[in-house]
Write a protein that holds these residues in place. Structure first.
Motif, short mmCIF file in Angstrom:
data_model
loop_
_atom_site.label_atom_id
_atom_site.label_comp_id
_atom_site.label_asym_id
_atom_site.label_seq_id
_atom_site.Cartn_x
_atom_site.Cartn_y
_atom_site.Cartn_z
N GLY A 196 -67.06 29.47 -55.43
CA GLY A 196 -66.21 30.62 -55.74
C GLY A 196 -66.54 31.21 -57.10
O GLY A 196 -66.56 32.43 -57.27
N LEU A 197 -66.81 30.35 -58.07
CA LEU A 197 -67.19 30.83 -59.40
C LEU A 197 -68.49 31.61 -59.36
O LEU A 197 -68.60 32.70 -59.93
CB LEU A 197 -67.30 29.66 -60.37
N LEU A 198 -69.48 31.08 -58.66
CA LEU A 198 -70.76 31.78 -58.56
C LEU A 198 -70.63 33.11 -57.82
O LEU A 198 -71.23 34.11 -58.22
CB LEU A 198 -71.80 30.89 -57.87
N LEU A 199 -69.84 33.13 -56.76
CA LEU A 199 -69.62 34.38 -56.04
C LEU A 199 -68.85 35.39 -56.90
O LEU A 199 -69.15 36.59 -56.88
CB LEU A 199 -68.86 34.12 -54.73
N GLY A 200 -67.90 34.91 -57.68
CA GLY A 200 -67.15 35.79 -58.57
C GLY A 200 -68.02 36.38 -59.66
O GLY A 200 -67.93 37.57 -59.97
N VAL A 201 -68.88 35.56 -60.24
CA VAL A 201 -69.80 36.06 -61.28
C VAL A 201 -70.79 37.05 -60.68
O VAL A 201 -71.10 38.08 -61.30
CB VAL A 201 -70.52 34.88 -61.98
N GLY A 202 -71.28 36.77 -59.48
CA GLY A 202 -72.19 37.71 -58.82
C GLY A 202 -71.50 39.04 -58.51
O GLY A 202 -72.09 40.11 -58.72
N ALA A 203 -70.28 38.98 -58.03
CA ALA A 203 -69.53 40.20 -57.75
C ALA A 203 -69.24 40.97 -59.03
O ALA A 203 -69.32 42.21 -59.06
CB ALA A 203 -68.23 39.87 -57.02
N ALA A 204 -68.95 40.25 -60.12
CA ALA A 204 -68.69 40.91 -61.40
C ALA A 204 -69.94 41.62 -61.90
O ALA A 204 -69.87 42.76 -62.38
CB ALA A 204 -68.22 39.88 -62.42
N ALA A 205 -71.08 40.97 -61.79
CA ALA A 205 -72.34 41.60 -62.22
C ALA A 205 -72.63 42.83 -61.38
O ALA A 205 -73.05 43.87 -61.91
CB ALA A 205 -73.48 40.60 -62.11
N PHE A 206 -72.40 42.74 -60.08
CA PHE A 206 -72.62 43.88 -59.19
C PHE A 206 -71.71 45.05 -59.56
O PHE A 206 -72.15 46.20 -59.60
CB PHE A 206 -72.37 43.44 -57.75
N MET A 207 -70.45 44.77 -59.87
CA MET A 207 -69.50 45.82 -60.24
C MET A 207 -69.88 46.47 -61.57
O MET A 207 -69.85 47.70 -61.70
CB MET A 207 -68.09 45.25 -60.34
N VAL A 208 -70.24 45.66 -62.55
CA VAL A 208 -70.58 46.20 -63.87
C VAL A 208 -71.86 47.03 -63.81
O VAL A 208 -71.94 48.10 -64.39
CB VAL A 208 -70.68 45.07 -64.92
#
Length: 73
Positions: free
Chosen positions: A53-65
């Motif tokens: 979940g942490l890795l998916l959250g960081v990936g989604a955050a990078a994609f959004m930014v």
């Protein structure tokens, strides 16, 4: 050398845009961690799904930014 047309110049991001980027990154990571914690408690797999979940959250955050930054490039 002539100055660029006003239509081709993109506005620089202000403080609100940077606040939005930080907020969206924090929300993505928080949702990923929250879902990971919930899944770990439901399926007794701690801490495997928390890490996922942490890795998916960081990936989604990078994609959004990156998506928000591309507006200003």
């Amino acid at each position: 050398m002539k100055p660029p047309d006003r239509e081709t110049v993109k506005p620089l991001p202000g403080a609100v845009a940077f606040l939005g980027m930080g907020l969206s990154a924090a929300v993505c990571v928080a949702i990923g961690v929250g879902l990971g914690l919930w899944a770990d408690s439901a399926w007794h797999t701690a801490p495997a799904l928390l890490v996922v979940g942490l890795l998916l959250g960081v990936g989604a955050a990078a994609f959004m930014v990156v998506g928000q930054i591309r507006r200003y490039l």
